[in-house]
Write a protein that holds these residues in place. Structure first.
Motif, PDB file in Angstrom:
ATOM      1  N   GLY A   1       0.770  -1.397  -0.140  1.00 43.81           N
ATOM      2  CA  GLY A   1       0.023   0.169   0.013  1.00 43.81           C
ATOM      3  C   GLY A   1       0.753   1.262   0.196  1.00 43.81           C
ATOM      4  O   GLY A   1       0.148   2.368   0.197  1.00 43.81           O
ATOM      5  N   LYS A   2       2.078   1.062  -0.203  1.00 45.14           N
ATOM      6  CA  LYS A   2       3.033   2.113  -0.095  1.00 45.14           C
ATOM      7  C   LYS A   2       3.636   2.593  -1.481  1.00 45.14           C
ATOM      8  O   LYS A   2       4.566   3.410  -1.533  1.00 45.14           O
TER       9      LYS A   2
ATOM     10  N   GLY B   1      -6.827  -0.005  -4.808  1.00 42.68           N
ATOM     11  CA  GLY B   1      -6.001   0.730  -5.384  1.00 42.68           C
ATOM     12  C   GLY B   1      -5.703   0.015  -7.153  1.00 42.68           C
ATOM     13  O   GLY B   1      -4.853   0.804  -7.592  1.00 42.68           O
TER      14      GLY B   1
ATOM     15  N   ASN C   1      -1.052   3.546  -5.382  1.00 44.10           N
ATOM     16  CA  ASN C   1      -0.438   2.704  -4.266  1.00 44.10           C
ATOM     17  C   ASN C   1      -1.303   1.446  -4.253  1.00 44.10           C
ATOM     18  O   ASN C   1      -2.823   1.714  -4.425  1.00 44.10           O
TER      19      ASN C   1
ATOM     20  N   SER D   1      -2.587  -2.186  -2.208  1.00 49.74           N
ATOM     21  CA  SER D   1      -2.691  -2.817  -1.117  1.00 49.74           C
ATOM     22  C   SER D   1      -3.408  -4.111  -1.112  1.00 49.74           C
ATOM     23  O   SER D   1      -4.164  -4.298  -2.089  1.00 49.74           O
TER      24      SER D   1
END
Length: 583
Positions: free
Chosen positions: A367-368, A401, A461, A463
């Motif tokens: 998620g980054k 995402g 992002n 995730s």
């Protein structure tokens, strides 16, 4: 329509909508055209959709219970007191290309339809179906099976062939044209498969299809604007030929798009100082309109065939016997094989962790980061010129995402043939394991192909966790066979008795003598022949000093004999022939 309420009322008060909904409906009325209106997807939009139906279809004196806006009264102030009686509405626009799941979409569809039919029970709401990859995949099954028979019609957007922007200057123009001219069998398959899904999950009356957008998928201007070319118009009329087949139940099909724009059928310079020129597809539609009736007439045609090696999302069309039972192949243990093994590519890319245990690939997205994940694959041994259906078990947990799925293509890399079939997709959290599938057709020299687990849509992002499990491969049948070089549409006008033929010559550089046997020459005579042709298959009319590179010309009879005529079809052409009925 993004916000219809900003497109009604006095035009002087509409900042960016001088041409709004009333003007659109007025033009439809003048043209005697049936309007179809696209609604935005979303639970919050259902009241807007109901209000729109009130604006369009409520009686003038219906009032507005509960103190809400009287939309029928606003319609009257817009110059149309009587209801417009609009019937056709689409729900969403290619929603399958977003992060919305099929289950979420159909729930929202049903709520919106209930709100709309509470105002006018005669409206028809269409559901978005996907035609790319394998039309029998998860999205379409989720939509149709979850609809409880409430789908009024299925919506397809068909853009074939597909020339990726990254490949536009590395694919030879002849390959692009041959791919376009080889679409017909793939379109047959898409419509037959979609129709089958609607029939097995629907009610006793299978809902119709609407192809509300179709064209070739090449929107760039270099090396040339393929969308404006003569070959693209010939390709589009051949798509119309397939969509006119009664067994597919296509109620309406719309070329994208008419307006003077990047995709327009008419063209002028943006400074509006030059005259408007008619592009190839505009001339094609005008010719079709002059040579088509309201009843399909059966015909038989014999012509030579040509090959296409495959590419741009079009399967190979090779010289092997055609398989008439392609869509009826049963799934037996002998046809379906499992046991294929995943492999992992090492990667230094940030944003995910992957592992392979007991045949299951597990990927955790943190998620980054915005990873282009494509690091698990399986290579499948294959036979040349064969249709395969690949199925993979997938389980998703909190995917956000973007979407994940599989892609199937040449083991030699996508740049080898620019042909791959995506089976999209899962997002969110699935209810246990789901099966996604994709069709793939091998070429003349294919001995294997590759299945890749990957991120298939979305930017930003990513995730969640996704698991890729069992792989099975079904050999469906042989390839689609070579392309018929001459095709035709034959119709009859029920009012005048005229017979019309539209003959398509797909040869890039060779004229063809078309011999037509007339069953009863004493009752019919040729009244009109004309051809859409050009200086080359790649000709367009966007050149200011050469606005007639593509044109319609009168065509003469090459020979007329008792009960038979011969017509010379120019290379890369559409020829309209009308037979007048003599009492």
């Amino acid at each position: 329509m993004f916000s219809w309420k900003s497109a009604v009322g006095p035009a002087r008060k509409r900042k960016n909508q001088k041409f709004g909904l009333p003007e659109f409906l007025h033009i439809c009325s003048l043209l005697d055209a049936e309007p179809i209106i696209t609604l935005p997807y979303g639970i919050d939009a259902k009241q807007d959709a109901a209000d729109l139906v009130e604006y369009l279809n409520a009686p003038e004196d219906s009032g507005s219970p509960g103190g809400k806006t009287d939309w029928a009264a606003i319609r009257r102030t817009d110059g149309h007191a009587r209801p417009w009686t609009v019937r056709w509405f689409e729900y969403g626009n290619e929603t399958y290309n977003t992060n919305i799941s099929g289950q979420e979409y159909i729930r929202s569809y049903l709520q919106t339809k209930a709100a709309m039919t509470s105002v006018d029970g005669s409206i028809m709401l269409g559901a978005q179906l996907r035609s790319s990859g394998n039309p029998a995949d998860k999205w379409n099954h989720d939509i149709v099976s979850g609809s409880n028979g409430q789908i009024d019609f299925g919506i397809l957007h068909i853009y074939l062939p597909v020339l990726p922007g990254s490949a536009r200057n590395s694919v030879n123009g002849n390959t692009v044209a041959l791919a376009a001219l080889s679409v017909d069998a793939r379109l047959d398959e898409i419509l037959a498969t979609t129709r089958h899904i609607l029939s097995i999950h629907g009610t006793t009356d299978t809902p119709p299809l609407i192809v509300s957008e179709f064209n070739g998928n090449y929107g760039h201007n270099d090396p040339i604007p393929y969308r404006f070319t003569l070959f693209n118009a010939i390709h589009n009329v051949d798509m119309l030929r397939i969509m006119l087949r009664p067994e597919y139940g296509v109620a309406m099909s719309n070329y994208w798009l008419f307006a003077n724009s990047h995709w327009g059928m008419v063209w002028t310079e943006q400074d509006e100082t030059t005259a408007i020129s008619k592009q190839s597809d505009q001339l094609m539609y005008e010719l079709v309109n002059r040579h088509i009736g309201n009843e399909i007439v059966d015909h038989r045609i014999a012509a030579d065939r040509f090959e296409f090696s495959g590419g741009l999302d079009i399967p190979p069309r090779l010289s092997r016997p055609e398989n008439p039972n392609l869509h009826k192949a049963s799934t037996t243990a002998a046809e379906r094989k499992g046991g294929h093994r995943w492999k992992l590519k090492p990667s230094l890319t940030r944003g995910f962790r992957q592992s392979l245990d007991n045949g299951v690939v597990t990927i955790h997205f943190d998620g980054k980061s915005d990873p282009n994940y494509r690091h698990a694959y399986a290579t499948i041994a294959a036979e040349p010129d064969t249709h395969y259906r690949v199925s993979v078990k997938i389980r998703a947990v909190d995917i956000a995402g973007g979407k994940v799925g599989i892609a199937v293509g040449s083991a030699r890399g996508w740049q080898h043939d620019y042909y791959q079939s995506n089976a999209i997709d899962v997002s969110g959290t699935t209810n246990g394991w789901s099966t996604v599938s994709a069709d793939y057709y091998t070429g003349a020299d294919n001995r294997n192909f590759r299945i890749t687990a990957r991120r298939v849509s979305g930017h930003g992002n990513l995730s969640g966790t996704v698991y890729f499990g069992d792989i099975s491969v079904q050999k469906v049948g042989l390839g689609l066979g070579p392309v018929r070089s001459v095709t035709a549409i034959t119709t009859r006008d029920g009012a005048t008795g005229e017979i019309h033929a539209l003959a398509i010559n797909k040869h890039m550089d060779r004229e063809v003598t078309l011999t037509i046997d007339i069953l009863d020459s004493s009752e019919y005579s040729v009244s009109s022949i004309e051809s859409l042709t050009g200086t080359s298959p790649f000709a367009t009319n966007i050149e200011v000093d050469q606005p007639d590179n593509v044109r319609v010309t009168k065509t003469r009879l090459d020979e007329a004999l008792p009960g038979r005529i011969q017509v010379l079809l120019p290379p890369m052409s559409l020829t309209g022939i009308t037979f007048e009925h003599r009492p």
